[in-house]
Every structure is written in structure tokens, then in C-alpha cells.
Design an enzyme around this catalytic site. Structure first.
Site, PDB file in Angstrom:
ATOM      1  CB  ALA A  71      16.875  24.100  39.334  1.00 16.65           C
ATOM      2  CG  ASN A 152      24.247  30.805  37.197  1.00 11.46           C
ATOM      3  OD1 ASN A 152      24.047  31.337  38.289  1.00 11.46           O
ATOM      4  ND2 ASN A 152      23.854  31.362  36.063  1.00 11.46           N
ATOM      5  CB  SER A 199      18.248  21.091  36.550  1.00  9.63           C
ATOM      6  OG  SER A 199      17.317  22.124  36.783  1.00  9.63           O
ATOM      7  CB  CYS A 326      18.372  31.264  32.342  1.00  8.71           C
ATOM      8  SG  CYS A 326      18.549  29.512  32.731  1.00  8.71           S
TER       9      CYS A 326
END
Length: 375
Positions: A71, A152, A199, A326
Site C-alpha cells: 500500500a 491504522n 497490502s 511504520c
């Protein structure tokens, strides 16, 4: 081993998916671009089959699916590729939100340095942006609206359907669906969503593979210019040798997600009951609108308890996080919780728990006892 509660970062791989990956690594190892022998033909067939499997999840066409490495790359292709198109030369305004993943926010920062104007909508304490606020920010020179489907960090689902319904025809709509593809099925089947980033490793598939789904609307796709050149694969948008084993694994993961999403959601809701009971016993403050939240995510602040210290205490018992994987090397406060207007103490004590249908039972009384000792 601790119980894994970080499924928003990545999920375990389903056994059926692993079997497919192994087969296309060890047995069917042909290059999908080799058309002169059976190894290449079968590899090509596997790629096209996977394209159909991924497209089916969002009711798209097979040729709408462009395979990427995930993604993050898909988001970059959309934002930078659309900005580099002819339309991007004349319309230089983009609307997005302050709670997007860094894979959207950082490309937007890059575009601002190139002279684009970006309007970021803040969500308020609910963590959910107002659809009308997004629509009101659209101008005659707006090129794109980019809104994630679910956050997220909080799991809060954003009103992409309402945004899609109100957008002018000439504005392209992009949705980062990394957290919802294969989980929330009907919303992403909306044909007004032009571009979708996904993803595989969020739906029990392998890391290193994902897709950009680029639909035709009124006979046209968003004019995304490629960021790389050479080879012509993936309609020239993402050239390079196709990772057949990862693509085939992604296809199987997508097929299973579409087949089993109801049962998976039910299992996640059952597990959620235990999480809510345990966190309430600790005086937890839930962050984000629970009326619009994914069933497998909870962002909760435990008063008087620093999240970093809590994770150290629970090491060996639970594997969880306090933000996006991330940006896990950063000790800056969560930009999502900051955008929601939460105070620093609440942000510093926030933990993200995310699970799945494969998550085993947790000894919640033991977890609560460990954390109480720190309070």
C-alpha cells in the site's frame, strides 16, 4: 511465546496461502514474462488468476489491478503519479486528512514543496472526519481527494461512502484501504472510488506484495504517470519482474478473505469482549468512535501508565504496540492522537491492541495484575 496482538502491523500467514507461495517458489518458478515455454505460461496464468481474485474483493475488473510491493508504494504511485500527469499540471489542490498514514502524508509534503496546495481535514476527538468538511474543502482546482478507509492506530472507519456520494465528477477519489481490504467488503465495492491501495500482509498473505486498484469511471481511469520505467509490466505503471510466488499468495489470501470475512469478523468480536472487560477493569479510556470502529482494533489509554513501560512489563505475555509499526523507531507522539486533540498524558499512555481470527485466548486476569503493579 507471547500472544500476538499487533495484527494491524502485519498478520500471520494462512496455511493455504503458504502452500501456494511455496509451490511457486520451489516448483512453478517460471518468469511470467517468459512466453516461449510452459514454465512462463503457467506463471503468467498464476498472475492473472491472482488479479481476478484481488479484483473480486472490491467488485473490480481484472485489468483494474496493478500489483505493487504494498500500500505504501500504491499510495506514492497515486499521489506522485497523478500530480505528474497533465491534469496535475492544471489542477494543483489535494484534499486529505490529518490522520492519514505517513505513506500519504509524506508524499503530500513532497508535493507541497513542488507548489501543490494541500488541505488536511482534522477529525476531532472521535477520530472520524466529517464527510461534509471534506466535501466543503473541494475547490474548482481540486485534483484528488485521498481519505483512508480505517485508521491504522485507532481502527476508526472513515465515511468514504458519504464522501464518494458527494464528490464532483471531475475530482478523483483515492482510498488507502490497507486496514479494510478483505474485511469491510461492501464499502470498497463502490464504483465511485477510483483508486484503492491495499497490502497482502494485512489479510494473512505475504509481505512485499500489494496492489493499486484503478477503476474506469465514465470510460476513463485516473491518469497516473509511472514513477519508474522499463519492462512495461503492470500496464507500464509499475514495471519490473513480477514476484509470481508473492502475487499468487496474495491472490489466495484475497480469495480466503472474501470467502471467510463473516466468520472472521464474528471471531474478532468475541475476542473483543475480553479486551473491553480487561481494559475497563484498569480504568481504560478508549480512543476513537466505537460506533464506527473495526472489530479487531482497540486504542486505549490506561491512566497513570506510560505505554512504553507497559509494553516492557508485558513482554513475554503480549506483543502489542503504541502506534504505527511504520514509525515505530520514532518517539514522537502519535500524529493521529494529536490530530484528535487528546492531551499529552492520554497520548503517552495509549496502547493499540489488534487481533484476528487466529489469535489464541489471553489470560486477561494475569495481564491486569501485571499492569496494576505499575499503577
Amino acid at each position: 511465546m507471547p500472544v500476538y496482538l499487533d495484527c494491524n502491523a502485519t498478520t500471520p500467514v494462512e496455511s493455504e496461502v503458504l502452500e501456494v507461495i511455496t509451490r511457486y517458489l520451489a516448483e512453478e518458478y517460471g518468469n511470467a514474462g517468459s512466453r516461449t515455454h510452459e514454465f512462463g505460461v503457467r506463471a503468467k496464468q498464476a498472475v492473472e488468476r491472482a488479479r481476478e481474485q484481488v479484483a473480486a474483493v472490491v467488485a473490480a475488473r481484472r485489468d483494474d489491478v496493478i500489483f505493487t510491493n504494498g500500500a505504501t508504494e500504491s499510495n506514492n504511485i497515486v499521489l506522485l503519479g497523478l500530480a505528474g500527469s497533465t491534469e496535475g499540471a492544471t489542477r494543483r489542490h489535494i484534499v486529505s486528512t490529518a490522520i492519514e498514514h505517513k505513506a500519504v502524508l509524506e508524499p503530500l509534503e513532497h508535493l507541497m514543496k513542488r507548489g501543490f496546495e494541500v488541505t488536511l481535514i482534522h477529525p476531532g476527538a472521535s477520530g472520524r472526519v466529517d464527510a461534509q468538511a471534506v466535501l466543503d474543502a473541494v475547490r474548482p482546482d481540486t485534483l484528488l481527494v485521498s481519505v483512508m478507509h480505517a485508521n491504522n492506530e485507532t481502527g476508526v472507519v472513515q465515511p468514504v461512502e458519504a464522501i464518494a456520494a458527494g464528490l464532483p465528477n471531475e475530482v478523483w477519489l483515492h482510498v488507502d484501504a490497507a486496514q479494510t481490504f478483505g474485511k469491510l467488503i461492501p464499502p470498497l465495492q463502490n464504483p465511485r472510488i477510483d483508486l484503492i491501495s491495499v497490502s497482502a500482509h494485512k489479510i494473512f498473505g505475504p509481505k512485499g506484495i500489494g496492489a493499486l486498484i484503478s477503476r474506469r469511471r465514465n470510460g476513463q481511469r485516473a491518469p497516473v504517470s509511472p514513477l519508474m520505467f522499463g519492462g512495461g509490466q503492470e500496464r507500464g505503471v509499475r514495471p519490473g519482474t513480477q514476484a509470481v510466488h508473492l502475487i499468487a499468495g496474495f491472490g489466495m489470501a484475497a480469495e480466503l478473505a472474501l470467502r471467510d470475512h463473516v466468520e472472521r469478523e464474528a471471531a474478532c468480536l468475541r475476542f473483543r469482549d475480553g479486551v473491553l472487560t480487561a481494559t475497563s477493569q484498569l480504568g481504560g479510556q478508549i480512543n476513537g468512535d466505537q460506533d464506527h470502529c473495526l472489530p479487531h482494533v482497540l486504542n486505549v489509554s490506561l491512566p497513570g501508565l506510560n505505554s512504553e513501560a507497559a509494553m516492557v512489563t508485558l513482554k513475554g505475555v503480549l506483543a502489542l504496540s503504541n502506534g504505527s509499526a511504520c514509525t515505530s523507531t520514532s518517539y514522537d507522539p502519535s500524529h493521529v492522537l494529536v490530530a484528535m486533540g487528546l492531551d499529552r498524558d492520554r497520548i503517552d499512555s495509549a496502547l493499540r491492541l489488534s487481533w484476528c481470527h487466529l489469535t489464541p485466548a489471553v489470560d486477561w486476569p494475569h495481564v491486569c495484575e501485571l499492569l496494576r503493579r505499575m499503577m
